[in-house]
Design an enzyme around this catalytic site. Structure first.
Site, short mmCIF file in Angstrom:
data_model
loop_
_atom_site.label_atom_id
_atom_site.label_comp_id
_atom_site.label_asym_id
_atom_site.label_seq_id
_atom_site.Cartn_x
_atom_site.Cartn_y
_atom_site.Cartn_z
N GLY A 237 0.82 -1.35 -0.07
CA GLY A 237 -0.04 -0.04 0.11
C GLY A 237 0.80 1.07 -0.10
O GLY A 237 0.37 2.24 -0.63
N PHE A 238 1.93 1.18 0.86
CA PHE A 238 2.90 2.45 0.98
C PHE A 238 2.23 3.59 1.39
O PHE A 238 2.75 4.85 1.09
CB PHE A 238 3.54 2.69 -0.63
CG PHE A 238 4.41 1.51 -1.27
CD1 PHE A 238 5.45 0.90 -0.40
CD2 PHE A 238 3.97 1.22 -2.41
CE1 PHE A 238 5.93 -0.18 -0.95
CE2 PHE A 238 4.62 0.02 -2.81
CZ PHE A 238 5.70 -0.67 -2.27
N ILE A 464 0.40 -6.10 5.59
CA ILE A 464 0.55 -5.45 4.16
C ILE A 464 1.55 -5.87 3.40
O ILE A 464 1.74 -5.61 2.26
CB ILE A 464 0.52 -4.01 3.97
CG1 ILE A 464 1.62 -3.35 4.91
CG2 ILE A 464 -0.65 -3.38 4.56
CD1 ILE A 464 2.09 -1.96 4.55
N ARG A 630 15.73 -3.43 18.92
CA ARG A 630 15.82 -4.77 18.76
C ARG A 630 15.10 -5.48 17.40
O ARG A 630 13.79 -4.94 17.22
CB ARG A 630 15.16 -5.87 19.76
CG ARG A 630 15.59 -7.14 19.74
CD ARG A 630 14.83 -8.13 20.66
NE ARG A 630 15.24 -7.71 22.30
CZ ARG A 630 16.14 -7.96 22.82
NH1 ARG A 630 17.09 -8.70 22.31
NH2 ARG A 630 16.46 -7.40 24.03
N ILE A 631 15.67 -6.06 16.65
CA ILE A 631 14.96 -6.68 15.23
C ILE A 631 14.41 -7.91 15.58
O ILE A 631 14.93 -8.96 16.12
CB ILE A 631 16.13 -6.59 14.12
CG1 ILE A 631 16.64 -5.41 13.97
CG2 ILE A 631 15.40 -7.16 12.86
CD1 ILE A 631 15.94 -4.12 13.84
N ASN A 633 12.71 -10.15 13.29
CA ASN A 633 12.59 -11.14 12.53
C ASN A 633 13.85 -10.48 11.52
O ASN A 633 13.31 -9.46 10.66
CB ASN A 633 11.47 -11.21 11.74
CG ASN A 633 11.50 -12.33 10.84
OD1 ASN A 633 12.39 -12.71 10.26
ND2 ASN A 633 10.34 -12.70 10.35
N GLY A 704 10.02 0.72 14.99
CA GLY A 704 9.69 0.49 13.71
C GLY A 704 10.79 0.37 12.78
O GLY A 704 11.85 1.15 12.95
N GLU A 707 9.80 2.39 7.15
CA GLU A 707 9.94 3.60 6.50
C GLU A 707 11.37 4.24 6.52
O GLU A 707 11.73 4.87 5.48
CB GLU A 707 8.81 4.68 6.79
CG GLU A 707 7.25 4.27 6.32
CD GLU A 707 6.40 4.56 7.12
OE1 GLU A 707 5.56 5.57 6.46
OE2 GLU A 707 6.20 4.13 8.35
#
Ligand code: MOS
Length: 746
Positions: A237-238, A464, A630-631, A633, A704, A707
């Site tokens: 969707g962006f 998404i 922290r990531i 995945n 996040g 983006e």
């Protein structure tokens, strides 16, 4: 209770393929336009062919007589559609507030003026083309050159920005322009609406089923329980699918009018007209520094175009106040009306065009100072967020710059324009920093631990394509020790506990506390039953002497293998499932923002190759280091940044929606003429993450990571273009005309 990270085999932080992958690659995943219902009709809108004026006549007699046509909807027969009350995130938000057909005024090219409903898509398309529309044209304006038509708004200010500029020995005053860009998710926007005489079901391409439900119920004038919104799978969707657009209401009106389910799928052309775009931005940046490169003033004055009726602001100054240390700063914003459909959020709204300007200007300043651009940024690293005085929850921009420089080999860079060569080509090396806010929205979730040994987690958010299904399963797995294939994830239905919108790179941070609370509540019920039920092997034990691990209930201090699978406890208790719910608060007014400045940061290093004799420019290599907390995945996280960088190549070199000033129409409204970066344009990518969990933000410390990958990329590339060619491109995208004649001397 164990924490998610206790186990050395924790599923948190590993690379994990998407659990919905098999559904997608085998074609079993049902996207909105795949939905077929008995008696389904098809709707095709008629779009205005002028950009400003009035609708004076609609002649649909021929269209109505065509085979398969059921109805033509227009202002006279569409039925009541209402405006929403608040237009806030809490109460429902839309970017285009005017319901379709509300009046006869045309304000942009492509505005819907009628809707044809027929048995097939082809019949509806043919009849839509046969509708004769009369117009009274008025002057329109789609110009990309902006001058504020209203007083500008001061967004952030400290010190004496003018004085700090005027008295500095080194000054830079330049204007940067980014064009209209159009979101091009491969999945077209679509609605399948079904009114059954009592309530509506909508299958939607939406990044927020919750907001879609909240706006539709208001605009249709119905209570919430009469409007159900379903979005199981999305082809991205962006940002264009964040908020409801008028075609959803057209589909609603069509099913209400005919009593049959109706499918409406936008054309690619309509995607350029009717469902948002990133607006033109025009940004004047004034930087001033002392001879050592310490900033003494930063002024950022930006404008963006907006629609006639709506007031979308592209917040280009989002990152400006906190990114660098300077005693004097002012950021102002203004909007300019144009005859265009409403702009909307597009991947990294605000910060992405804003950082093109700021990070280009920093490069220009480094050149004026004869200072390395990495070093200039390090010299201006702030200790706190100087716009608010608040501490950063976690900020490691300098380490991103240093690690990226190291990986890239930046120490080998020679600063002279065109001074670096390889294989007969001129190299350009550029750098840019990036930033994106840490956001979290309110979320609810439920978790069932079932007697058959499986679990189900449910949340009314949607995936998404980023990996939301997978991360929810990982969260439940991390606490229960269940393998991922024993965990069902239910998303994409407004009947589920309300979840966050898929925007702002905020879903993961938003769902962590709710899913953890729900999982722990369900596990607590299992342990309580294990202690209380006489058929349980732990009957008579104290519940708090028991533990849950590897999907089993066992005594604390003993290994999970000594216990029994949790399903046995539920079977002994004659229960189908132990259920828990969780709820977490958040939003743009998150109270944590009063205590901390919460942002992800990163650094992009770009290499371009430039062949002046054939005027060929390519982005050959990118190194990006992201500080995103922290990531959870690694694979999905890296995919996010890689995809964003490829989009950044498109932003730098290709993407530009061109409006024909004669007719006001976006003329390159198709994927042949609107160029997005493809595989062949993709540079060698090296993406890494710093691992500093932001545990002030949430238990796992995840911010996040989507983006931010796009922010700064275009500036890193244009800075590299300057290094290679000596041409400073301040208006995106870089065109071959910008570079013709450059670099011959080098
Ligand atoms: Mo993103 S523009 O928040 O979908």
């Amino acid at each position: 209770m164990p924490t998610a990270l206790d186990s050395p085999h924790s599923v948190i932080g590993q690379s994990q393929s998407r659990i919905d992958g098999p559904q997608k690659v085998s074609g079993r995943a049902t996207y909105t336009s795949d939905v077929n219902l008995p008696g389904l009709l098809h709707a095709v809108p008629v779009c205005s062919t002028i950009a400003s004026g009035k609708l004076t006549s609609l002649d649909f007699a021929a269209a109505e007589a065509m085979p398969g046509v059921h109805a033509v909807l227009h202002r006279g027969n569409i039925g009541r559609l209402y405006r929403i009350s608040g237009n806030s995130m809490d109460q429902g938000y839309v970017d285009e507030a005017r319901p379709p057909f509300e009046d006869d005024v045309i304000r942009y090219y492509g505005q819907y003026v009628a809707l044809v409903i027929a048995d097939t898509f082809e019949m509806a398309s043919a009849a839509a083309a046969a509708v004769k529309v009369g117009y009274e044209g008025a002057t329109h304006d789609v110009s990309e050159r902006l001058a504020s038509d209203a007083p500008v708004h001061v967004d952030s200010e400290r010190g004496d920005a003018d004085g700090g500029y005027d008295s500095a020995p080194v000054q830079l005053d330049e204007t940067y322009i980014t064009p209209v860009e159009t979101h091009n998710p491969i999945e077209l926007h679509a609605t399948v609406a079904h009114w059954d005489g009592d309530s509506y079901t909508f299958y939607e391409t939406t990044q927020s089923i919750s907001n879609h439900q909240g706006t539709l119920m208001q605009m249709l004038g119905l209570p919430k329980e009469k409007v159900r919104v379903i979005s199981r799978y999305l082809g991205s969707g962006f940002g264009s699918k964040l908020w409801m657009w008028p075609h959803s209401l057209l589909a609603a009106a069509a099913t209400r009018h005919t009593g049959r389910p109706v499918k409406l799928v936008l054309s690619r052309k309509m995607m350029f007209q009717n469902v948002g775009h990133r607006p033109v931005t025009q940004q004047r940046v004034r930087l001033a520094a002392d001879a050592n490169g310490k900033l003494t003033s930063l002024r950022h004055d930006f404008l963006n175009h907006r629609a006639i009726l709506d007031n979308y602001v592209e917040d280009c100054g989002e990152a400006t106040p906190h990114l660098y240390s300077t005693p004097n700063l002012r950021v102002t914003s203004g909007t300019v009306q144009r005859n265009v459909g409403s702009p909307t959020a597009m991947r990294g709204p605000g910060a992405v065009p804003g950082l093109f300007a700021i990070e280009s200007a920093m490069d220009e300043l480094a050149c004026k100072l004869n200072l390395d651009p990495v070093e200039l940024r390090i010299r201006n690293e702030p200790k706190v967020d100087e716009s608010s005085g608040l501490p950063f929850s976690s900020r490691h921009l300098v380490e991103c710059l240093r690690q990226g420089a190291d990986t890239f080999g930046w120490a080998q860079r020679t600063p002279g324009i065109g001074s670096m060569k390889r294989d007969g080509m001129t190299l350009g090396w550029g750098v840019a920093a990036c930033s994106w806010p840490g956001l979290r929205f309110s979320a609810e979730a439920s978790v069932d631990l079932r007697a058959d040994g499986t679990a189900r987690v449910a949340c009314g958010t949607q995936d998404i394509g980023t990996g939301t299904y997978t991360v929810l399963a990982q969260l439940v797995a991390s606490l229960t020790g269940l393998p991922l294939d024993k965990i069902d994830v239910s998303l994409g239905d407004s009947a589920l506990p309300p979840g966050p919108l898929s925007g702002g790179s905020a879903v993961t941070a938003s769902v962590i506390p709710a899913v953890f609370d729900a999982t722990r509540a369900a596990m607590g019920t299992v342990l309580a039953r294990a202690a209380a039920v006489s058929e349980s092997p732990f009957a008579g034990a104290k519940a708090d002497s028991l533990a849950f691990g590897s999907g089993r209930v066992h005594r604390q201090g003993e290994v999970p293998e000594s216990g029994v699978p949790f399903g046995q406890i539920l079977a002994a208790a004659k229960m189908h499932a132990a259920s828990g719910t969780g709820r977490a608060k958040g939003g743009f007014d998150d109270p944590l923002k009063k205590q901390y400045s919460i942002h992800s940061h990163g650094a992009h290093f770009a290499e371009v190759t430039w062949q002046p004799e054939i005027a060929q420019l390519r982005v050959s290599r990118m190194v990006s280091v992201i500080d995103g907390g922290r990531i959870l995945n690694l694979q999905a996280g890296r995919n996010q940044i890689e995809g964003a960088i490829v989009m950044g190549v498109g932003m730098a070199l290709f993407e530009h929606t061109s409006y024909d000033e004669r007719y006001g129409a976006p003329v390159n409204s198709n994927l042949a003429d609107y160029i997005i970066a493809s595989n062949a344009d993709t540079p060698a990518l090296d993406v890494s993450f710093l691992d500093y969990p932001d545990t002030i933000f949430n238990e796992l410390g995840a911010r996040g990571i989507a983006e931010i990958g796009l922010a700064g990329v275009a500036a890193a590339i244009t800075n590299a273009v300057y290094h290679a060619s000596g041409v400073r491109v301040r208006r995106l995208p870089v065109s071959i005309e910008d570079l013709l004649g450059a670099g011959q001397a080098a």
